[in-house]
Write an enzyme that holds these catalytic residues in place. Sequence first.
Site, mmCIF file in Angstrom:
data_model
loop_
_atom_site.group_PDB
_atom_site.id
_atom_site.type_symbol
_atom_site.label_atom_id
_atom_site.label_comp_id
_atom_site.label_asym_id
_atom_site.label_seq_id
_atom_site.Cartn_x
_atom_site.Cartn_y
_atom_site.Cartn_z
ATOM 1 N N SER A 100 0.850 -1.184 0.000
ATOM 2 C CA SER A 100 0.000 0.000 0.000
ATOM 3 C C SER A 100 0.885 1.233 0.000
ATOM 4 O O SER A 100 1.922 1.263 0.682
ATOM 5 C CB SER A 100 -0.914 0.006 1.225
ATOM 6 N N HIS B 35 2.425 12.094 -0.965
ATOM 7 C CA HIS B 35 1.995 13.480 -0.781
ATOM 8 C C HIS B 35 3.058 14.408 -1.365
ATOM 9 O O HIS B 35 4.084 14.676 -0.719
ATOM 10 C CB HIS B 35 1.798 13.787 0.711
ATOM 11 N N HIS C 51 -2.763 7.322 -4.321
ATOM 12 C CA HIS C 51 -2.812 6.137 -3.467
ATOM 13 C C HIS C 51 -2.913 4.904 -4.356
ATOM 14 O O HIS C 51 -3.558 4.933 -5.411
ATOM 15 C CB HIS C 51 -4.034 6.208 -2.547
ATOM 16 N N ARG D 257 -3.364 -6.447 -2.840
ATOM 17 C CA ARG D 257 -3.343 -7.322 -1.667
ATOM 18 C C ARG D 257 -3.955 -8.685 -1.992
ATOM 19 O O ARG D 257 -4.722 -8.836 -2.958
ATOM 20 C CB ARG D 257 -4.133 -6.675 -0.526
ATOM 21 N N HIS E 181 -7.091 7.770 -16.507
ATOM 22 C CA HIS E 181 -8.167 6.824 -16.796
ATOM 23 C C HIS E 181 -7.916 6.035 -18.080
ATOM 24 O O HIS E 181 -8.350 4.877 -18.180
ATOM 25 C CB HIS E 181 -9.505 7.557 -16.839
ATOM 26 N N HIS F 112 -20.130 12.221 4.424
ATOM 27 C CA HIS F 112 -20.443 13.378 5.263
ATOM 28 C C HIS F 112 -20.121 14.698 4.555
ATOM 29 O O HIS F 112 -20.550 15.761 5.012
ATOM 30 C CB HIS F 112 -19.687 13.287 6.590
ATOM 31 N N GLY G 195 -5.433 -5.262 15.491
ATOM 32 C CA GLY G 195 -4.205 -5.151 16.270
ATOM 33 C C GLY G 195 -2.975 -4.921 15.436
ATOM 34 O O GLY G 195 -1.858 -5.236 15.872
#
Length: 310
Positions: free
Chosen positions: A99, A103, A113, A117, A152, A183, A265
Amino acid sequence: MTDFDAVRDYLTGLQDRICAAMEGADGAARFHEDAWTRPDESASGGLAGGGRTRIMRDGAVFEQAGIGFSDVRGTRLPPSATANRPELTGASWRAVGVSLVFHPRNPYLPTTHANVRHFRAERDGATVASWFGGGFDLTPFYPFDEDVLHWHRTARALCEPFGSQARYEAHKRWCDEYFFLKHRDETRGVGGLFFDDLADDFERDFAYLRAVGDGFLDAWLPIVERRKATPWGERERQFQLYRRGRYVEFNLVWDRGTHFGLQSGGRSESILMSMPPLARWEYGFEPEPGSPEARLADYLRPRDWLAELG
């Protein structure tokens, strides 16, 4: 070599290749590696395994660039992972992935980004789940149509051997839906590709994972070369920091990978490497109508970029 080991070897090599390419693009800074291990705590349900987190700071191009490889396993998954997957309850599991979040310093160069995986779960020696996931997405602050179109087109081209337009459209749509700040009622950026739970055929799915992982540099490096020397000032810097706040909001509020890592964890320092080194929030900020900053809003919604710009 097992098929899982083949995926692992590909991912470690991918991390090496991307690091070398980013150091070449930056021209000044180098990645620092933080190799880490977790003791075998499988008997108590804790994580075991390890990884290597690489961070490049204060470069000529990248203010902070993080790319991590991890190979972790456990004997218990958090409730968020098993709520809709009852077959995973009580199963032992292993997950391997790469991953990255970069920036850039220049506000005209987008944040980006990518993630690829592989996950596998077993019970009583039998595989109960196995899938691939991943994708890449682009978060500009001052968008350029040329860059969005290139991004794209590259995504569509790598999808062509795996279902042509249909796969690109499905995974592009999934990206728009996943990287959406509910939000704020806006997308995190201009999208790209996102897929999860890909479990049709191991060899074909692994080939697609490799196409996405390798395609990231094809999509990203030309944009870096176009924008890294664009002049900018304090106004652009302050807007960049403000919009980085949205990036933080998504990762902490909505991102399933962040939630899974923390709830299972995982190693917090590696999970949170995606955070920008600096960000800011401003109550009730409204860009000046007609300004370059106001223009961004039109890019923060799902759009058929190839049809509109191509």
